[in-house]
Enzyme design. Structure first.
Site, PDB file in Angstrom:
ATOM      1  N   SER A 179      -4.398 -17.499  38.319  1.00 44.97           N
ATOM      2  CA  SER A 179      -3.025 -17.175  38.703  1.00 44.97           C
ATOM      3  C   SER A 179      -2.193 -16.892  37.451  1.00 44.97           C
ATOM      4  O   SER A 179      -2.580 -16.054  36.634  1.00 44.97           O
ATOM      5  CB  SER A 179      -2.450 -18.313  39.545  1.00 44.97           C
ATOM      6  N   ASP A 238      -5.601 -11.717  49.072  1.00 43.51           N
ATOM      7  CA  ASP A 238      -4.519 -12.162  48.182  1.00 43.51           C
ATOM      8  C   ASP A 238      -3.394 -11.137  48.199  1.00 43.51           C
ATOM      9  O   ASP A 238      -3.581  -9.981  47.797  1.00 43.51           O
ATOM     10  CB  ASP A 238      -5.069 -12.336  46.764  1.00 43.51           C
ATOM     11  N   HIS A 272      -4.433 -16.125  47.992  1.00 44.36           N
ATOM     12  CA  HIS A 272      -4.330 -16.409  46.567  1.00 44.36           C
ATOM     13  C   HIS A 272      -4.857 -17.800  46.212  1.00 44.36           C
ATOM     14  O   HIS A 272      -5.459 -17.994  45.150  1.00 44.36           O
ATOM     15  CB  HIS A 272      -2.869 -16.279  46.130  1.00 44.36           C
TER      16      HIS A 272
END
Length: 380
Positions: free
Chosen positions: A149, A320, A353
């Site tokens: 991330s 995502d 995600h």
């Protein structure tokens, strides 16, 4: 606002003054980190782990802190990131409130929290601080750097600004720049915090904390961390039992998914500093790796200019929406152009995600297999 610091935290003093990319300096700043495994005499088995926005450095249990960490199934003896083989350093990002110096930390000039006097934070500043930690620990070159991330952004900035700092890289749900959708979501999160009267231009305290703003910001974030498929599969249109609905609240919680978001948000608030959230969120929106090579917006050219990296594993998730898989495809393309051997994995995980935090069956073999292929050379 009180900093939340895990019990097994170690600290590294950053060079003082520590300059920021966009101006300003810190004096007496520090980074919080934790370690697992044993460093080889020549430092060749070190792996740096860079986190997303909100985690602390406690990625897994260890002797000084036996509590399960946020990546417990990934990191440890015999696990994909095998601490019987690798010496792992997980660092809490500069600007956070989990031990590293950030807006909630005391300004040595005044003794009061920095608040909005903290310098304008960039992803590059976070990367430079991490590089200082690596050097300060006496590690001549990392065997690998793993970033997920926001940590994937930091890892790319680290590799671009500090050529040759690592032999290998694992980029999980990362990006070389922020996309408009992600910027829009984070902008709304920041607005929710800033419009809460208790935020008070950043001068809140424990008694007057912008709880409503943080709750809304966290809910917006959680919605984007998962996928529509995940929300439908977990909650559907199931309504709360009547005894769980607030009787005296018009338009109150009615569906199970609303209750889940509310519970998740309430567990987060008061365990994270709102100003730190603002600073780190904006740093992600500002990030453009192309600036590192003087070509803003050209991520592939910036990635192709990275030197000293031998191998990379890039992982994305088809569901995502926050860091879409085309961004990981872009990273893989650019690193191949840099002459790097690249593995690319497009995971069909339904969790969006956040899949890298929960989908052990897919992510564990991908990360572990890649690292196993590096281990012999790294341990020589």
């Amino acid at each position: 606002m009180t900093e939340f610091i895990p019990p097994g935290t170690r600290w590294f003093a950053l060079p003082s003054p520590f300059p920021f990319k966009r101006g300003g300096v810190l004096h007496g700043a520090r980074l919080a980190y934790e370690t697992w495994g044993r460093l080889a005499p020549d430092g060749s088995n070190a792996i740096l782990l860079l986190t997303g926005l909100s985690p602390d450095a406690h990625a897994a249990a260890h002797a000084d802190d036996p509590r399960p960490g946020w990546w417990e199934w990934m990191l440890g003896p015999g696990k994909p990131i095998d601490t019987e083989r690798w010496f792992v350093v997980c660092v809490n990002p500069l600007g956070s409130c989990k031990g590293s110096t950030g807006p909630a930390s005391p300004d040595p000039r005044t003794g009061e929290p920095y608040r909005l006097d903290f310098p304008p934070l960039s992803i590059e500043d976070i990367a430079d601080a991490a590089a200082a930690l690596v050097r300060g620990l006496g590690i001549p070159r990392l065997a690998g750097v793993i970033g997920n991330s926001m940590g994937g952004m930091v890892a790319l900035a680290l590799l671009a600004r500090h050529p040759g700092i690592a032999r290998a890289h694992v980029n999980i749900c990362g990006a070389a720049h922020a996309l408009p959708f992600s910027i829009a979501v984070r902008s709304l999160q920041r607005e929710a915090i800033r419009l809460d009267p208790a935020w008070a231009e950043g001068r809140y305290d424990e008694a007057h904390y912008p709880e409503s703003g943080m709750r809304i910001a966290r809910k917006l974030g959680v919605i984007t961390y998962r996928s529509a498929l995940e929300w439908h599969g977990r909650f559907g249109r199931v309504r709360l039992d009547p005894d769980r609905r607030p009787d005296d609240e018009p338009f109150g919680l009615e569906f199970e998914v609303e209750s889940y978001l509310e519970g998740h948000a309430r567990r987060f608030v008061r365990r994270y500093d709102p100003n730190s959230y603002l600073y780190l969120s904006r740093a992600m929106d500002w990030f453009d790796l192309g600036e590192c090579c003087g070509r803003p917006g050209d991520a592939v050219a910036a990635l192709a200019a990275i030197r000293g990296l031998e191998a990379a594993c890039v992982i994305g998730v088809g569901t995502d929406i926050l860091f879409p898989i085309e961004q990981q495809e872009e990273i893989a393309e650019g690193l191949r152009a840099a002459g790097c051997r690249v593995e690319f994995h497009a995971m069909p995980s339904p969790q969006g995600h956040d899949a890298f935090l929960v989908d052990a069956a897919r992510f564990g073999p991908a990360v572990g297999g890649f690292l196993a292929g590096l281990s012999h050379a790294a341990m020589e």
